[in-house]
Each structure stands twice: as C-alpha cells, then as structure tokens.
Design a protein around this motif. Structure first.
Motif, PDB file in Angstrom:
ATOM      1  N   VAL A 105       0.825  -1.209   0.000  1.00 14.71           N
ATOM      2  CA  VAL A 105       0.000   0.000   0.000  1.00 14.71           C
ATOM      3  C   VAL A 105       0.861   1.261   0.000  1.00 14.71           C
ATOM      4  CG1 VAL A 105      -1.870  -1.145   1.250  1.00 14.71           C
ATOM      5  CG2 VAL A 105      -0.126   0.104   2.536  1.00 14.71           C
ATOM      6  N   SER A 106       0.233   2.344  -0.374  1.00 17.04           N
ATOM      7  CA  SER A 106       0.748   3.696  -0.145  1.00 17.04           C
ATOM      8  C   SER A 106      -0.457   4.566   0.181  1.00 17.04           C
ATOM      9  CB  SER A 106       1.479   4.222  -1.390  1.00 17.04           C
ATOM     10  OG  SER A 106       0.539   4.552  -2.401  1.00 17.04           O
ATOM     11  N   GLY A 107      -0.236   5.849   0.336  1.00 16.85           N
ATOM     12  CA  GLY A 107      -1.349   6.735   0.608  1.00 16.85           C
ATOM     13  C   GLY A 107      -2.398   6.746  -0.496  1.00 16.85           C
ATOM     14  N   ASP A 108      -2.028   6.258  -1.674  1.00 15.78           N
ATOM     15  CA  ASP A 108      -2.976   6.183  -2.790  1.00 15.78           C
ATOM     16  C   ASP A 108      -3.839   4.936  -2.740  1.00 15.78           C
ATOM     17  OD1 ASP A 108      -2.108   8.592  -3.921  1.00 15.78           O
ATOM     18  OD2 ASP A 108      -0.496   7.594  -5.020  1.00 15.78           O
ATOM     19  N   GLY A 109      -3.546   4.006  -1.813  1.00 16.16           N
ATOM     20  CA  GLY A 109      -4.345   2.795  -1.697  1.00 16.16           C
ATOM     21  C   GLY A 109      -3.525   1.543  -1.931  1.00 16.16           C
ATOM     22  N   VAL A 110      -4.207   0.470  -2.334  1.00 13.48           N
ATOM     23  CA  VAL A 110      -3.564  -0.826  -2.539  1.00 13.48           C
ATOM     24  C   VAL A 110      -2.856  -0.852  -3.891  1.00 13.48           C
ATOM     25  CG1 VAL A 110      -3.949  -3.306  -2.819  1.00 13.48           C
ATOM     26  CG2 VAL A 110      -5.194  -2.050  -1.049  1.00 13.48           C
ATOM     27  N   LEU A 111      -1.583  -1.248  -3.874  1.00 16.96           N
ATOM     28  CA  LEU A 111      -0.761  -1.316  -5.086  1.00 16.96           C
ATOM     29  C   LEU A 111      -0.605  -2.750  -5.582  1.00 16.96           C
ATOM     30  CD1 LEU A 111       2.039   1.112  -3.864  1.00 16.96           C
ATOM     31  CD2 LEU A 111       0.069   1.691  -5.287  1.00 16.96           C
ATOM     32  N   GLY A 112      -0.625  -3.719  -4.661  1.00 14.64           N
ATOM     33  CA  GLY A 112      -0.451  -5.112  -5.044  1.00 14.64           C
ATOM     34  C   GLY A 112      -0.819  -6.038  -3.899  1.00 14.64           C
ATOM     35  N   ARG A 113      -1.082  -7.314  -4.248  1.00 16.54           N
ATOM     36  CA  ARG A 113      -1.453  -8.316  -3.255  1.00 16.54           C
ATOM     37  C   ARG A 113      -0.765  -9.642  -3.574  1.00 16.54           C
ATOM     38  NH1 ARG A 113      -5.840  -6.824  -0.127  1.00 16.54           N
ATOM     39  NH2 ARG A 113      -7.116  -5.091  -0.904  1.00 16.54           N
ATOM     40  N   HIS A 114      -0.607 -10.468  -2.543  1.00 17.88           N
ATOM     41  CA  HIS A 114      -0.082 -11.815  -2.740  1.00 17.88           C
ATOM     42  C   HIS A 114      -0.648 -12.734  -1.670  1.00 17.88           C
ATOM     43  CE1 HIS A 114       2.495 -15.179  -3.613  1.00 17.88           C
ATOM     44  NE2 HIS A 114       3.049 -15.144  -2.419  1.00 17.88           N
ATOM     45  N   ARG A 115      -1.029 -13.944  -2.089  1.00 20.69           N
ATOM     46  CA  ARG A 115      -1.419 -14.991  -1.163  1.00 20.69           C
ATOM     47  C   ARG A 115      -0.325 -16.062  -1.165  1.00 20.69           C
ATOM     48  NH1 ARG A 115      -7.776 -15.848  -2.969  1.00 20.69           N
ATOM     49  NH2 ARG A 115      -8.677 -14.183  -1.648  1.00 20.69           N
ATOM     50  N   LYS A 116       0.120 -16.456   0.012  1.00 26.09           N
ATOM     51  CA  LYS A 116       1.190 -17.446   0.131  1.00 26.09           C
ATOM     52  C   LYS A 116       0.823 -18.725  -0.617  1.00 26.09           C
ATOM     53  CE  LYS A 116       3.838 -19.776   3.805  1.00 26.09           C
ATOM     54  NZ  LYS A 116       4.008 -19.829   5.279  1.00 26.09           N
ATOM     55  N   VAL A 117       1.688 -19.130  -1.518  1.00 28.07           N
ATOM     56  CA  VAL A 117       1.435 -20.284  -2.376  1.00 28.07           C
ATOM     57  C   VAL A 117       1.865 -21.587  -1.716  1.00 28.07           C
ATOM     58  CG1 VAL A 117       2.082 -21.370  -4.571  1.00 28.07           C
ATOM     59  CG2 VAL A 117       1.560 -18.914  -4.497  1.00 28.07           C
ATOM     60  N   HIS A 118       3.054 -21.596  -1.118  1.00 28.67           N
ATOM     61  CA  HIS A 118       3.639 -22.813  -0.555  1.00 28.67           C
ATOM     62  C   HIS A 118       3.389 -22.858   0.950  1.00 28.67           C
ATOM     63  CE1 HIS A 118       6.032 -21.951  -4.236  1.00 28.67           C
ATOM     64  NE2 HIS A 118       5.835 -23.237  -4.431  1.00 28.67           N
ATOM     65  N   LEU A 119       2.631 -23.824   1.389  1.00 31.36           N
ATOM     66  CA  LEU A 119       2.292 -23.949   2.805  1.00 31.36           C
ATOM     67  C   LEU A 119       3.096 -25.087   3.425  1.00 31.36           C
ATOM     68  CD1 LEU A 119      -1.612 -23.645   2.651  1.00 31.36           C
ATOM     69  CD2 LEU A 119       0.097 -21.811   2.830  1.00 31.36           C
ATOM     70  N   PRO A 120       3.898 -24.813   4.452  1.00 29.17           N
ATOM     71  CA  PRO A 120       4.628 -25.899   5.119  1.00 29.17           C
ATOM     72  C   PRO A 120       3.653 -26.821   5.839  1.00 29.17           C
ATOM     73  CG  PRO A 120       4.835 -23.868   6.364  1.00 29.17           C
ATOM     74  CD  PRO A 120       4.136 -23.508   5.085  1.00 29.17           C
ATOM     75  N   ARG A 121       4.142 -28.009   6.139  1.00 29.03           N
ATOM     76  CA  ARG A 121       3.290 -29.012   6.778  1.00 29.03           C
ATOM     77  C   ARG A 121       2.690 -28.473   8.067  1.00 29.03           C
ATOM     78  NH1 ARG A 121       6.182 -34.582   7.319  1.00 29.03           N
ATOM     79  NH2 ARG A 121       6.191 -34.237   5.059  1.00 29.03           N
ATOM     80  N   GLY A 122       1.398 -28.565   8.198  1.00 24.71           N
ATOM     81  CA  GLY A 122       0.677 -28.054   9.363  1.00 24.71           C
ATOM     82  C   GLY A 122      -0.086 -26.788   9.039  1.00 24.71           C
ATOM     83  N   GLU A 123       0.511 -25.930   8.218  1.00 19.23           N
ATOM     84  CA  GLU A 123      -0.138 -24.647   7.938  1.00 19.23           C
ATOM     85  C   GLU A 123      -1.393 -24.820   7.091  1.00 19.23           C
ATOM     86  OE1 GLU A 123       2.180 -20.700   7.478  1.00 19.23           O
ATOM     87  OE2 GLU A 123       1.334 -21.054   5.499  1.00 19.23           O
ATOM     88  N   GLU A 124      -1.461 -25.925   6.334  1.00 18.07           N
ATOM     89  CA  GLU A 124      -2.642 -26.144   5.504  1.00 18.07           C
ATOM     90  C   GLU A 124      -3.895 -26.370   6.360  1.00 18.07           C
ATOM     91  OE1 GLU A 124      -1.349 -30.161   6.657  1.00 18.07           O
ATOM     92  OE2 GLU A 124      -0.285 -28.391   5.893  1.00 18.07           O
ATOM     93  N   LYS A 125      -3.704 -26.637   7.663  1.00 20.23           N
ATOM     94  CA  LYS A 125      -4.849 -26.768   8.566  1.00 20.23           C
ATOM     95  C   LYS A 125      -5.474 -25.413   8.883  1.00 20.23           C
ATOM     96  CE  LYS A 125      -2.703 -30.782  10.797  1.00 20.23           C
ATOM     97  NZ  LYS A 125      -2.125 -31.304  12.065  1.00 20.23           N
ATOM     98  N   ALA A 126      -4.693 -24.342   8.678  1.00 20.98           N
ATOM     99  CA  ALA A 126      -5.170 -23.000   9.001  1.00 20.98           C
ATOM    100  C   ALA A 126      -5.452 -22.146   7.769  1.00 20.98           C
ATOM    101  CB  ALA A 126      -4.145 -22.280   9.886  1.00 20.98           C
TER     102      ALA A 126
END
Length: 276
Positions: A105-126
């Motif tokens: 972000v900047s004062g102009d708003g959202v510039l980009g987004r990312h969702r974590k692609v690689h989930l280590p073992r255990g994190e896929e439960k959350a």
C-alpha cells in the motif's frame, strides 16, 4: 527505478492485538520515514500475528481474519502516505477461506497483493494456498512479494523476476528449528537456511531482495529476526541480525541490476526447453 531508492526491511514482533500491531506498524513507518525510506517491508502476519503452533494449529486461537478491504489496511495506507509499505495479514477470502496474505500500500491505496502459495506441513490446517506470483508497479519501482516458505522454492522468485520485478519483498514469520532447536541462534539450521535463501534468490535472479521477519516468541514459536536488504549479486547490504530494528540500504536499483547482468544475464540466458 530512479537513482537512490532507499529500502527498509523490518524485524519486529507482533501478536493478536490488532491495535497494538497497528501502533507498532505506525512506529516502524515513522522510523523508516526518518531514515528516508521509499519502500518499507514489514513481516508476515504483522496484523494479527502468526500461528502459535505450526505443527498443530488450534483453530480457536487463529489470527483474526481480515477482509481485503478491511479498514485496518486503509489505516496502514494512510500512515504510509508517500512511502510504499508491504505488510502481512490473515486474509478472509470471498470464498470464506483464510489465506496467509500480504498487501502493498501507499497513501494512494492498494498497489499489489499476494497470497502465500507454498504452505509448510501443518499450515494447511489453518490456510488455503494462493495460486500464483505477479509483480506490480509502485512509486518505488516494480515489486513482487513472497511470504515465508515461498522463498524456499526458486521458481517463486524466478516467476517474479520474469514478470519484471526489480525488488522482491519477502515477508516472513520464520521461526527457529521447531523439532531440533539449537542452543545458539547462529547454530540453528533454519537461521542458516533463512539467510541462504535470501542471498540465493537475489543472486540467481540478479534482483534486489528485501527480507523482513518477525522477532520474539508466540506460543511455541521463536522467530529469527534477521531482516536484511540483499543486492543483485547476493551481497548483504544491510541487516538487523536477531534483534528488532530496521535494515536500511540506499541504492540505484536499476543501475545495480544492469551492472549485475552486464556480463552474465541469468534471465535471458535461460534454456527453458531443456528443463523438465
């Protein structure tokens, strides 16, 4: 990018209290502003904290899930003003699933987004996994984001570099070795890998890498810190070691990348048809 871009990467601790987290984010923004930063990379899960137990996450104590247009993200953007700020949070998707996400972000708003692609073992439960990597233009140059385990995979940063990213922002809540913790941080296997991946992803793609990480502890997790800015040759330009703080470096990103690629240009010299 223009001459003399100042990049700051933060090492800091965050938890479940969103107002506390926002206050810490604002403090880091002000510290980065005083250092002349054009870009500030904050850790993963800076808004709401990370999981307290990676191996068996308690679904009753997960980080608060925020909608992509949550007012807290808007407050970070307003605090950023003329600075570009990357920050991690737990996203509540339109599909009702949780994602380990980052927003720029900047004062102009959202510039980009990312969702974590690689989930280590255990994190896929959350969390549910993201589905891709893309770079985006900002006032501080063309940036791509990775979260935590994403940087373990060379294809992640390579995808961003091929999409024109000059700076790769790595947002982490990267802990010490969970199963075999070393008595000293410097001897910890995950500590060594964290630094190795930062330097390797920068050098193999000949880009600048800004790596932020959490510090302190949450539940059974002890975080490494070790925020840094890495040049396109894999050299560490600034770092915090294990303590909280900012790693700050000023460089002409475009010129540094051009110099690194002048003799050996890794991206143009690839031979994709030979790779299985």
């Amino acid at each position: 990018m223009g001459t003399g871009v100042t990049i700051a990467s933060a090492a800091a601790g965050f938890g479940r209290d969103l107002e506390f987290d926002l206050a810490r984010v604002r403090t880091l923004i002000e510290q980065a502003r005083k250092a002349g930063a054009d870009l500030l990379v904050l850790p993963d899960a800076a808004l709401g904290g990370y999981l307290a137990d990676l191996r068996n996450p308690d679904t009753d104590t997960l980080p608060p899930a925020l909608e992509p247009d949550h007012e807290l993200i808007g407050r970070v953007a307003r605090a950023a003003a003329g600075m570009v700020v990357c920050v991690g949070y737990c996203e509540l998707g339109d599909d009702g699933r949780r994602y380990n996400s980052a927003v720029c972000v900047s004062g102009d708003g959202v510039l980009g987004r990312h969702r974590k692609v690689h989930l280590p073992r255990g994190e896929e439960k959350a969390y549910a996994p993201g589905e891709g990597f893309s770079a985006f233009d900002t006032p501080a140059g063309r940036i791509g984001m990775l979260i935590d385990y994403d940087k373990t995979f060379p294809e992640s940063a390579r995808s961003l570099a091929l999409d024109g990213a000059e700076v790769v922002a790595c947002l982490s809540a990267w802990p010490t070795n969970i199963s075999n913790r070393a008595p000293r941080m410097s001897d910890d296997r995950q500590s060594r890998l964290f630094d190795l991946y930062d330097r390797s992803r920068a050098a193999e793609n000949q880009v600048v890498l800004a790596s932020a990480n959490q510090t302190g502890s949450l539940g059974g997790m002890r975080f490494l810190g070790q925020a840094k800015v890495v040049g396109p040759g894999g050299d560490i330009l600034a770092r915090t070691w294990a303590k909280a703080g900012l790693a700050v470096a000023t460089l002409d990103v475009g010129a540094e990348i051009a110099a690194a690629r002048r003799v050996l240009d890794h991206l143009s010299e690839r031979r994709p048809h030979t790779y299985r």
